[in-house]
Design a protein around this motif. Structure first.
Motif, PDB file in Angstrom:
ATOM      1  N   LEU A   1      -6.178  13.330   3.913  1.00 59.48           N
ATOM      2  CA  LEU A   1      -7.621  12.846   4.602  1.00 59.48           C
ATOM      3  C   LEU A   1      -7.238  12.127   5.642  1.00 59.48           C
ATOM      4  O   LEU A   1      -7.828  12.958   6.926  1.00 59.48           O
ATOM      5  CB  LEU A   1      -8.423  12.210   3.147  1.00 59.48           C
ATOM      6  CG  LEU A   1      -8.390  13.053   2.786  1.00 59.48           C
ATOM      7  CD1 LEU A   1      -9.811  11.728   1.593  1.00 59.48           C
ATOM      8  CD2 LEU A   1      -9.561  14.193   2.341  1.00 59.48           C
ATOM      9  N   THR A   2      -6.586  11.758   6.207  1.00 63.64           N
ATOM     10  CA  THR A   2      -6.628  10.893   7.469  1.00 63.64           C
ATOM     11  C   THR A   2      -5.788  11.610   8.533  1.00 63.64           C
ATOM     12  O   THR A   2      -6.304  11.475   9.714  1.00 63.64           O
ATOM     13  CB  THR A   2      -5.427   9.122   7.527  1.00 63.64           C
ATOM     14  OG1 THR A   2      -4.139   9.593   7.092  1.00 63.64           O
ATOM     15  CG2 THR A   2      -6.085   7.978   6.321  1.00 63.64           C
TER      16      THR A   2
ATOM     17  N   ALA B   1     -10.186   6.729  15.010  1.00 68.43           N
ATOM     18  CA  ALA B   1     -10.031   7.855  14.093  1.00 68.43           C
ATOM     19  C   ALA B   1     -11.092   6.886  13.232  1.00 68.43           C
ATOM     20  O   ALA B   1     -10.846   5.094  12.682  1.00 68.43           O
ATOM     21  CB  ALA B   1      -8.597   7.863  13.789  1.00 68.43           C
ATOM     22  N   GLY B   2     -12.320   7.209  12.934  1.00 67.67           N
ATOM     23  CA  GLY B   2     -13.202   6.512  12.029  1.00 67.67           C
ATOM     24  C   GLY B   2     -12.480   6.765  10.597  1.00 67.67           C
ATOM     25  O   GLY B   2     -11.226   7.536  10.180  1.00 67.67           O
ATOM     26  N   PHE B   3     -13.226   5.673   9.685  1.00 70.21           N
ATOM     27  CA  PHE B   3     -12.448   6.294   7.801  1.00 70.21           C
ATOM     28  C   PHE B   3     -11.300   5.852   7.530  1.00 70.21           C
ATOM     29  O   PHE B   3     -10.953   5.501   6.204  1.00 70.21           O
ATOM     30  CB  PHE B   3     -12.540   7.333   7.723  1.00 70.21           C
ATOM     31  CG  PHE B   3     -12.399   8.772   6.421  1.00 70.21           C
ATOM     32  CD1 PHE B   3     -12.957   8.389   5.521  1.00 70.21           C
ATOM     33  CD2 PHE B   3     -11.643   9.714   6.023  1.00 70.21           C
ATOM     34  CE1 PHE B   3     -13.243   8.383   4.234  1.00 70.21           C
ATOM     35  CE2 PHE B   3     -11.280  10.175   4.763  1.00 70.21           C
ATOM     36  CZ  PHE B   3     -12.377   9.410   3.832  1.00 70.21           C
ATOM     37  N   GLN B   4      -9.756   5.220   8.390  1.00 71.46           N
ATOM     38  CA  GLN B   4      -9.023   5.511   8.094  1.00 71.46           C
ATOM     39  C   GLN B   4      -8.226   3.561   8.276  1.00 71.46           C
ATOM     40  O   GLN B   4      -8.959   3.088   8.895  1.00 71.46           O
ATOM     41  CB  GLN B   4      -8.218   5.850   8.727  1.00 71.46           C
ATOM     42  CG  GLN B   4      -7.699   5.895   9.650  1.00 71.46           C
ATOM     43  CD  GLN B   4      -7.540   7.090  10.090  1.00 71.46           C
ATOM     44  OE1 GLN B   4      -5.894   6.674  10.574  1.00 71.46           O
ATOM     45  NE2 GLN B   4      -7.102   8.314  10.751  1.00 71.46           N
ATOM     46  N   GLY B   5      -7.736   2.839   7.822  1.00 70.91           N
ATOM     47  CA  GLY B   5      -7.074   1.660   7.856  1.00 70.91           C
ATOM     48  C   GLY B   5      -5.360   1.783   7.491  1.00 70.91           C
ATOM     49  O   GLY B   5      -5.123   2.982   7.665  1.00 70.91           O
ATOM     50  N   PHE B   6      -5.318   0.363   7.701  1.00 71.51           N
ATOM     51  CA  PHE B   6      -3.624   0.314   6.808  1.00 71.51           C
ATOM     52  C   PHE B   6      -3.940  -0.998   6.018  1.00 71.51           C
ATOM     53  O   PHE B   6      -5.099  -2.075   6.149  1.00 71.51           O
ATOM     54  CB  PHE B   6      -1.839   0.304   7.400  1.00 71.51           C
ATOM     55  CG  PHE B   6      -2.233  -1.203   7.804  1.00 71.51           C
ATOM     56  CD1 PHE B   6      -1.081  -1.330   7.994  1.00 71.51           C
ATOM     57  CD2 PHE B   6      -2.965  -0.743   9.514  1.00 71.51           C
ATOM     58  CE1 PHE B   6      -0.905  -2.715   8.382  1.00 71.51           C
ATOM     59  CE2 PHE B   6      -2.397  -2.911   9.992  1.00 71.51           C
ATOM     60  CZ  PHE B   6      -1.261  -3.424   9.582  1.00 71.51           C
ATOM     61  N   SER B   7      -3.220  -0.644   4.611  1.00 69.72           N
ATOM     62  CA  SER B   7      -3.240  -2.269   4.041  1.00 69.72           C
ATOM     63  C   SER B   7      -2.196  -3.392   4.389  1.00 69.72           C
ATOM     64  O   SER B   7      -0.614  -2.487   4.474  1.00 69.72           O
ATOM     65  CB  SER B   7      -2.569  -2.373   2.504  1.00 69.72           C
ATOM     66  OG  SER B   7      -2.123  -3.051   2.117  1.00 69.72           O
TER      67      SER B   7
ATOM     68  N   ARG C   1       1.815  -1.387   3.612  1.00 71.71           N
ATOM     69  CA  ARG C   1       2.237  -0.903   5.029  1.00 71.71           C
ATOM     70  C   ARG C   1       1.393   0.570   4.501  1.00 71.71           C
ATOM     71  O   ARG C   1       2.260   1.328   5.270  1.00 71.71           O
ATOM     72  CB  ARG C   1       3.578  -1.049   4.621  1.00 71.71           C
ATOM     73  CG  ARG C   1       3.852  -3.089   5.103  1.00 71.71           C
ATOM     74  CD  ARG C   1       5.307  -3.012   5.057  1.00 71.71           C
ATOM     75  NE  ARG C   1       5.822  -2.861   3.979  1.00 71.71           N
ATOM     76  CZ  ARG C   1       7.061  -1.987   3.802  1.00 71.71           C
ATOM     77  NH1 ARG C   1       8.292  -2.368   5.309  1.00 71.71           N
ATOM     78  NH2 ARG C   1       7.687  -2.237   2.411  1.00 71.71           N
ATOM     79  N   ASP C   2       0.653   0.835   3.692  1.00 71.45           N
ATOM     80  CA  ASP C   2       0.572   2.132   3.646  1.00 71.45           C
ATOM     81  C   ASP C   2      -0.775   2.045   4.326  1.00 71.45           C
ATOM     82  O   ASP C   2      -1.627   1.361   4.413  1.00 71.45           O
ATOM     83  CB  ASP C   2       0.192   2.103   2.360  1.00 71.45           C
ATOM     84  CG  ASP C   2       1.564   2.947   1.575  1.00 71.45           C
ATOM     85  OD1 ASP C   2       2.718   3.495   2.573  1.00 71.45           O
ATOM     86  OD2 ASP C   2       1.970   2.903   0.586  1.00 71.45           O
ATOM     87  N   VAL C   3      -0.825   3.462   4.136  1.00 68.34           N
ATOM     88  CA  VAL C   3      -2.103   3.952   5.449  1.00 68.34           C
ATOM     89  C   VAL C   3      -3.758   4.252   4.363  1.00 68.34           C
ATOM     90  O   VAL C   3      -2.438   4.856   3.036  1.00 68.34           O
ATOM     91  CB  VAL C   3      -2.132   5.354   6.052  1.00 68.34           C
ATOM     92  CG1 VAL C   3      -3.298   6.204   6.065  1.00 68.34           C
ATOM     93  CG2 VAL C   3      -1.365   5.133   7.164  1.00 68.34           C
TER      94      VAL C   3
END
Ligand code: ADP
Ligand code: ASP
Ligand code: MG
Length: 425
Positions: free
Chosen positions: A84-85, A148-154, A158-160
């Motif tokens: 989705l990202t 880019a909206g709607f996304q980040g990472f943990s 270390r995942d999107v």
């Protein structure tokens, strides 16, 4: 829970910053992308530092979800987020190219490149902080920065991650908070926030302003024009949000702390994204509800409304609503609990909807609930569940009745344009 964002400790940029978020319809094709670029460039030329947050083009997030469902019946949360990202990655690069064609510098950044740190839950991660160095560097270089909206990472895994549907709004307002932007503009396919979804109530009236408190209730009650969490960020960090059309330059709706307009009822919201689970024949004893709702919470099911019926011969029915996305899990847990507490059985009902009346003025006014129930009755709408907050009354109704319920309440409380001009005249 909203975790505080990292505070911004760098040197404040000389120019004031504007964050502009464009939803799916606003970047749906090449012409719309070029229009977004031209708008961002015009804002830059008017002397602002500009950060643009984009959604995926048109319905591409939905299309990617359908595609995944054609490939697999299983849940793959990590890979879904990888998939989705990609949607937002396409629009951000295209907007950056279109801006560069105006001779203005521009860089696009994924959520992870922009330093958007989130919790680890795929599909519903929460923003816990924003590093934002690369955004600031881009602005300092005189560029328009596209995120880019709607996304980040943990940072844990270390995942999107993705932030949940409509999450680009949360990206935009959180970025605005961290960058100390003067405003977060949400450009969308309607002219602002209306007294009801204008697609369901054609006579709905655009609001000039709405308080964070009321907008939070509207969003949580299903008014998808803003994601609930974005309004929480706005309220917490005092970021004025301007919801406006991406198709013309007219003033939209300001979401802010205080509003000048006094209104008893601000609007009607509806939500068709939930389903109802009923556990039948539950022994009416202390501890039984806890034995049902504790495992639901452990399974990550977010329960919205709960109704326990009158006890007859020591047994009762308990109904609750959950987002459709959590329904399979909720049903599984409910069925497991049936044996455990000695209940008769559990079933699910897909055909429900929730309709809500929202307004900060309700607290001082008697008789609103009675009037709401009377209007629903007059439209032949049966009420199955009721819940209230100080500024909201929500009723669960049959899914097929939702449009009649929303229109009936909007008319009955005289929220539309016609009524207002009649009053003024
Ligand atoms: P975007 O892709 O720009 O984020 P959304 O579809 O998420 O757009 O949000 C805009 C939609 O929200 C509108 O098209 C409208 O149908 C819906 N909506 C629901 N309630 C309201 C409301 N009270 N006011 C305005 N729009 C609303
Ligand atoms: N593209 C994502 C969605 O459709 C995020 C967003 O548009 O805000 O939910
Ligand atoms: Mg949206």
């Amino acid at each position: 829970m909203v975790v505080p964002l990292c505070s911004y400790r760098g040197t404040l940029a000389a120019m004031s910053i504007v964050v502009q978020k464009f939803g799916g319809t606003s970047v749906a094709d090449a012409d719309r992308i070029k229009a977004v670029a031209a708008h961002a460039v015009a804002t830059r030329k008017a002397g602002k530092d500009v950060v643009v947050v984009v959604s995926a083009m048109g319905k591409s997030t939905d299309e990617l979800i359908v595609l995944a469902s054609e490939v697999t019946d299983n849940r793959h949360p990590r890979e879904m987020d990888m998939l989705l990202t990609a949607g937002e990655r396409i629009s951000m690069a295209l907007v950056a190219m279109a801006i560069q064609d105006h001779g203005v510098g521009s860089t696009s950044l994924t959520g992870s490149q922009a330093g958007i740190l989130t919790t680890e839950e795929h599909g519903q991660a929460e923003i816990i902080g924003i590093r934002g160095d690369r955004v600031r560097e881009g602005l300092a270089d005189g560029k328009i920065v596209i995120v880019a909206g709607f996304q980040g990472f943990s940072p844990e895994t270390r995942d999107v991650t993705t932030l949940g549907r409509g999450g680009s709004d949360a990206t935009a307002v959180a970025l605005a908070a961290v960058l100390r932007a003067e405003v977060c503009e949400i450009y969308t396919d309607v002219d602002g926030v209306f007294t009801a979804d204008p697609r369901v109530v054609p006579g709905a009236k655009k609001l000039d302003e709405i308080s964070f408190e009321e907008m939070l209730e509207m969003a949580a009650a299903g008014a998808g024009v803003l994601m609930t969490r974005s309004v929480e960020f706005g309220r917490r960090y005092r970021i004025p949000i301007h919801v406006r059309s991406s198709f013309h330059g007219g003033v939209g709706t300001w979401v802010k702390e205080e509003t000048m307009e006094e209104a008893i009822i601000r609007g009607v919201a509806h939500d068709v994204s939930e389903a109802k689970v009923t556990v039948h024949g539950v022994p009416d004893q202390p501890g039984v509800a806890a034995r049902l709702f504790e495992p639901l919470a452990e399974a990550g099911v977010s329960v919205d409304m709960i109704v326990q019926n009158v006890s007859l011969q020591g047994v009762t029915d308990i109904s609750f609503t959950v987002p459709r996305a959590d329904l399979d899990m909720a049903e599984k847990v409910a069925e497991a609990v049936v044996g455990d507490v000695g209940a008769a059985g559990a079933d699910v009902d897909h055909n429900i909807a929730k309709v809500s009346l929202i307004g900060a003025g309700m607290t001082d006014e008697l008789g609103i609930a009675g009037k709401m129930f009377r209007i629903l009755a007059d439209h032949g709408v049966n009420i199955e569940m009721i819940s209230t907050s100080p500024i909201r009354i929500s009723c669960v109704v049959r899914g097929d009745d939702v449009a009649a319920a929303v229109r009936g309440l909007h008319d009955g409380f005289a929220l539309g344009e016609e009524q207002e001009s009649a009053e003024n005249g």
